[in-house]
Design a protein around this motif. Sequence first.
Motif, short mmCIF file in Angstrom:
data_model
loop_
_atom_site.label_atom_id
_atom_site.label_comp_id
_atom_site.label_asym_id
_atom_site.label_seq_id
_atom_site.Cartn_x
_atom_site.Cartn_y
_atom_site.Cartn_z
N GLN A 478 0.93 -1.36 0.06
CA GLN A 478 0.03 -0.12 0.19
C GLN A 478 1.01 1.32 -0.08
N PHE A 479 1.54 1.46 -1.18
CA PHE A 479 2.49 2.35 -1.04
C PHE A 479 1.82 3.83 -1.04
N ALA A 480 0.73 4.30 -1.56
CA ALA A 480 0.15 5.42 -1.30
C ALA A 480 -0.23 5.71 -0.01
N ARG A 481 -0.60 4.65 0.66
CA ARG A 481 -1.09 4.82 2.16
C ARG A 481 0.31 5.09 2.95
N ALA A 482 1.38 4.44 2.51
CA ALA A 482 2.62 4.56 3.31
C ALA A 482 3.11 6.03 3.15
N ARG A 483 3.16 6.69 1.85
CA ARG A 483 3.38 7.95 1.64
C ARG A 483 2.61 9.05 2.57
N GLU A 484 1.51 8.68 2.52
CA GLU A 484 0.27 9.30 3.48
C GLU A 484 0.61 9.18 5.01
N LEU A 485 1.25 8.24 5.25
CA LEU A 485 1.58 7.76 6.90
C LEU A 485 2.64 8.63 7.18
N ALA A 486 3.77 8.51 6.05
CA ALA A 486 5.11 9.00 6.44
C ALA A 486 5.09 10.50 6.48
N ALA A 487 4.35 11.31 5.55
CA ALA A 487 3.86 12.66 5.70
C ALA A 487 3.14 13.07 7.02
N GLY A 488 2.49 12.35 7.47
CA GLY A 488 1.72 12.81 8.59
C GLY A 488 2.47 12.57 9.89
N TRP A 489 3.55 11.86 9.87
CA TRP A 489 4.37 11.52 11.11
C TRP A 489 5.47 12.56 10.93
N ALA A 490 5.70 13.21 9.65
CA ALA A 490 6.85 14.00 9.54
C ALA A 490 6.33 15.47 10.06
#
Length: 513
Positions: A478-490
């Motif tokens: 789920q790479f789009a989800r991974a990018r969303e999560l990474a941006a949120g934690w950042a």
Amino acid sequence: MSGNNTGDAVPGQFTLVLHSHLPWLAHHGRWPVGEEWLYQSWAASYLPVVEVLRTLADEGRSHLLTLGITPVLAAQLDDPHSLAGMHHWLGNWQLRADEAAMAGNKALGRHEHRLAVAALAEFEQSWRHGAAPVWRQLLDADAIELLGGPLAHPFQPLLDERLRDFQLREGLIDARLRWGHTPSGIWAPECGFTPGMEDGYAAAGVTHFMVDGPALRGDTSFGRPVRDSPVVAFGRDLTVSYRVWSPKSGYPGNGAYRDFHHYDHATGLKPARVTGKTVAGPDKAPYDPELAAAQVERDVTDFVATVRKRLITESERIGRPALVVAAFDTELYGHWWHEGPQWLAQVLRALPEAGVTVGTLADARERGFVGDPVPLADSSWGSGKDWRVWAGDQVRDLVELNEEIVRLALDTTAKMRADAPTGRDPVADQLLREAILTVSSDWAFMVSKDSAAGYARDRSHQHAHAVREIAGAVGAGQFARARELAAGWAVADGVFPALDARRLRVNPGEGPR
């Protein structure tokens, strides 16, 4: 050389090392633990210690001390969110001082008002756009040697060698970007060491680092190369260091000094002096700056005499000029010990006048204060001088959590690189940021010492949760989800923007990229 020697010269060199460190606190709570800790230390220690060093540099003094600044602290002192928060905190400090005066405590209010006004003016003039220019100014004046270190202060002996290597190299890169200078020396987090780390230091370009005195079996009268490496370990002289501050005694406990623990709860200010070790908070005498200033002079005299005696006796014992290294947390000076910056300024003037040569760790190495190689063993500067604070039964769960999270982060990063080996990946970068924050040595320390242990456990598990979330999304494709999560934690954990996961060695024995 620092100043002119006007006393009877003594052999050898004295070096003062200050270790500046706080964990990543920005965006992670405010009170009682969180950003308040950062702002208190900034106002009470970093601002006045820099003022002391700048004043002495303006007097033509140089090579004053060795100052360690961990990358995670440097990042916060440059962070726009922290800078705005600090500016607000300083203004609020001035208001609290005025409230104390209006409430009837005029002496306390006037004292704190003067400090707050001076701190606010200094911050607006020199710090408003970050601390990096401040450190560069001191470097340009040749006032200090700067020590770097691994990114987020991990207890390195317990860390997977690949992440240990990555944190150190990225920490040195971070220093170069901030200060225009790559430190040749580091403060090893918690003075933690295990055999083999010296090879990693040498490969990263580190030439010297700090250990505690017992790691050198108490013989700290010169630096010692570690085994077959060219990397020199300098040990803290406990005889001298404990004169200032020890687990049981030291100057800050004198009855004349401001008491750290007793608060005026209406304003958050500290109105009392220590008075006596067995005196309860409400019974303590009011703080008297003049009484404290007189005690500072006595303690400066005592410390200078202690250093002189130690240099003479150690030089006689080893048959050559000796080195004496005293090392402390920077936060002792001002935050924990209100009068610490006054003491520091007077000591750095008084030592040369008493015939003591003052220099940095780099000076000591260059001047030949180095002995025979030592087979340095497992050690730290924590309780027992072993690893119990970071690996004992009280924190066994955190040790296991750290091992799990590091393994998950490294395995996921390796998979991502195999699937998409080119280009920088913000998901991989954030995954490593969260893993690095998970394994900060501060969390285990706070739990072992029962100091805001709940906050420490929460922080450790929060960053671990971020790693699991991001890695889970990657593992599920789920790479789009991974990018969303990474941006949120950042948003909260975007520390070290130059961190690049592509520089991580994904396999043991792999060379740096």
